[in-house]
Design an enzyme around this catalytic site. Structure first.
Site, PDB file in Angstrom:
ATOM      1  N   HIS A  63      21.526  68.254  62.439  1.00  0.00           N
ATOM      2  CA  HIS A  63      22.527  69.222  62.011  1.00  0.00           C
ATOM      3  C   HIS A  63      23.915  68.655  62.350  1.00  0.00           C
ATOM      4  O   HIS A  63      24.020  67.560  62.868  1.00  0.00           O
ATOM      5  CB  HIS A  63      22.234  70.555  62.720  1.00  0.00           C
ATOM      6  N   HIS A 102      17.677  82.031  57.485  1.00  0.00           N
ATOM      7  CA  HIS A 102      19.011  81.422  57.531  1.00  0.00           C
ATOM      8  C   HIS A 102      19.590  81.300  56.117  1.00  0.00           C
ATOM      9  O   HIS A 102      20.156  80.286  55.720  1.00  0.00           O
ATOM     10  CB  HIS A 102      18.982  80.053  58.224  1.00  0.00           C
ATOM     11  N   HIS A 118      21.596  75.659  69.016  1.00  0.00           N
ATOM     12  CA  HIS A 118      22.838  74.877  68.980  1.00  0.00           C
ATOM     13  C   HIS A 118      24.034  75.811  69.151  1.00  0.00           C
ATOM     14  O   HIS A 118      23.883  77.030  69.170  1.00  0.00           O
ATOM     15  CB  HIS A 118      22.932  74.042  67.702  1.00  0.00           C
ATOM     16  N   HIS A 168      26.674  76.583  67.334  1.00  0.00           N
ATOM     17  CA  HIS A 168      27.404  77.245  66.245  1.00  0.00           C
ATOM     18  C   HIS A 168      27.350  78.754  66.481  1.00  0.00           C
ATOM     19  O   HIS A 168      26.333  79.289  66.946  1.00  0.00           O
ATOM     20  CB  HIS A 168      26.787  76.900  64.882  1.00  0.00           C
ATOM     21  N   ASP A 197      19.264  75.122  63.005  1.00  0.00           N
ATOM     22  CA  ASP A 197      19.589  74.678  61.652  1.00  0.00           C
ATOM     23  C   ASP A 197      19.265  73.191  61.529  1.00  0.00           C
ATOM     24  O   ASP A 197      19.440  72.447  62.487  1.00  0.00           O
ATOM     25  CB  ASP A 197      21.072  74.868  61.379  1.00  0.00           C
ATOM     26  N   ASP A 206      26.964  81.430  64.775  1.00  0.00           N
ATOM     27  CA  ASP A 206      25.938  82.314  64.219  1.00  0.00           C
ATOM     28  C   ASP A 206      24.611  82.215  64.979  1.00  0.00           C
ATOM     29  O   ASP A 206      23.657  82.920  64.666  1.00  0.00           O
ATOM     30  CB  ASP A 206      25.738  82.057  62.710  1.00  0.00           C
ATOM     31  N   HIS A 207      24.573  81.349  66.012  1.00  0.00           N
ATOM     32  CA  HIS A 207      23.351  81.225  66.821  1.00  0.00           C
ATOM     33  C   HIS A 207      23.556  81.583  68.284  1.00  0.00           C
ATOM     34  O   HIS A 207      22.591  81.684  69.033  1.00  0.00           O
ATOM     35  CB  HIS A 207      22.785  79.801  66.703  1.00  0.00           C
TER      36      HIS A 207
HETATM   37 ZN   LIG Z   1      23.441  78.622  61.414  1.00  0.00          ZN
HETATM   38 ZN   LIG Z   2      24.603  75.566  62.518  1.00  0.00          ZN
END
Ligand SMILES: [Zn+2]
Ligand SMILES: [Zn+2]
Length: 301
Positions: free
Chosen positions: A140, A268, A60, A62, A210, A64-65
């Protein structure tokens, strides 16, 4: 199958914690799964050859990914890569990446092939003669998929004694391991199962991050050898799960138990906690075979 965890923490990169990214070696493939900020540094640190990465799967959008993706694509260009690069991720990923390249007037000198995902049903997104990759629709805050990596059924094994007994010419051995019936030296048809045994059991790995607790992924990931399931929170913060659409370690373990997986890998983690042992302890109240992901750790399964 060999899995290398490059990063397994949520939110922001820190001195000792990296955000989500991992490399799965499956037959000849080096699949990169998610690409948080700092992924290319982690790849170098763990001596993973950049040019072996031909497929990148992004769960996805976001940060952090995927905040490491543009940097990695740019580095590939500076390293004069020529091999095609396939990127699988949510619709919009092409726009994000190409806008940055356009504004920097830095187009790649290799083919960048985007496979944008929009379905909320599990679908086959990659296949060759040895492996398949399916999406795992997750729940998510933004459109998110996990990924299921599956080896295909391998060659059968010859039962040499039975093969010789059946008077089969050596030229037919290849056909036998491929599962075909063959004609022997006397012109008689020999049934494959009489002279071969099943090969190695194909391995499978599911990556789910996530997501909040989502029981309807269970049929998709049933009996996988290993499941990576996000466990952002401990029980004391379980109330934050539905709000932020993340899971607890216990919820990850419940999914692992229902899906009868071989090993559950937690990850995570929220960086609000001091250590990781509590994640394992809470998960093990539900499911026994639990491992903690840690940056730099490898798993063979
Ligand atoms: Zn994340
Ligand atoms: Zn996320």
């Amino acid at each position: 199958m060999k899995l290398t965890i490059l990063g397994c923490y949520s939110a922001t990169p820190r001195t000792l914690n990296n955000t989500t990214s991992q490399v799965l070696e499956l037959n000849n493939h080096m699949f990169l799964i998610d690409c948080g900020e700092g992924t290319q540094v982690q790849l170098r640190k763990h001596k993973i050859k950049f040019n072996r990465i031909k497929h990148i799967f992004i769960s996805h959008l976001h940060g952090d990914h995927f905040f490491g993706l543009v940097g990695l694509i740019s580095t590939f260009r500076l390293l004069t890569r020529e091999t095609d690069l396939h990127i699988y991720g949510p619709k919009g990923i092409k726009e994000v990446v190409t806008l940055q390249m356009k504004l920097a007037d830095s187009w790649t000198n290799y083919n960048l092939i985007f496979h944008e995902l929009t379905s909320d049903k599990s679908e086959l997104i990659f296949e060759d003669e040895k492996a398949q990759v399916f999406t795992i629709p997750l729940n998510h805050r933004v459109y998110t998929n996990g990924f299921l990596f599956k080896e295909k059924e391998g060659d059968r094994k010859l039962d040499i004694e039975a093969v010789e007994e059946a008077n089969i010419h050596v030229a037919y051995y290849r056909k036998l391991v491929q599962g075909f019936d063959v004609i022997n030296e006397d012109g008689k048809t020999i049934k494959n199962e009489l002279v071969t045994k099943a090969g190695l059991k194909p391995k499978s790995y599911a990556f789910c991050s996530d997501t909040m607790y989502k029981e309807d992924i269970v049929p998709i990931i049933k009996n996988v050898d290993a499941l990576y399931h996000e466990s952002t929170f401990l029980e004391k913060h379980a109330h934050l799960g539905p709000k932020t659409k993340h899971s607890t370690a216990k919820e990850a373990a419940t999914i692992a138990k229902l899906a009868n997986v071989g090993t559950l890998l937690l990850g995570h983690y929220s960086t609000r906690y001091d250590g990781l042992n509590a994640f394992k302890e809470e998960a093990q109240e539900v499911f026994s075979n639990v491992e903690l992901s840690e940056d730099g750790k490898t798993f063979d399964f």
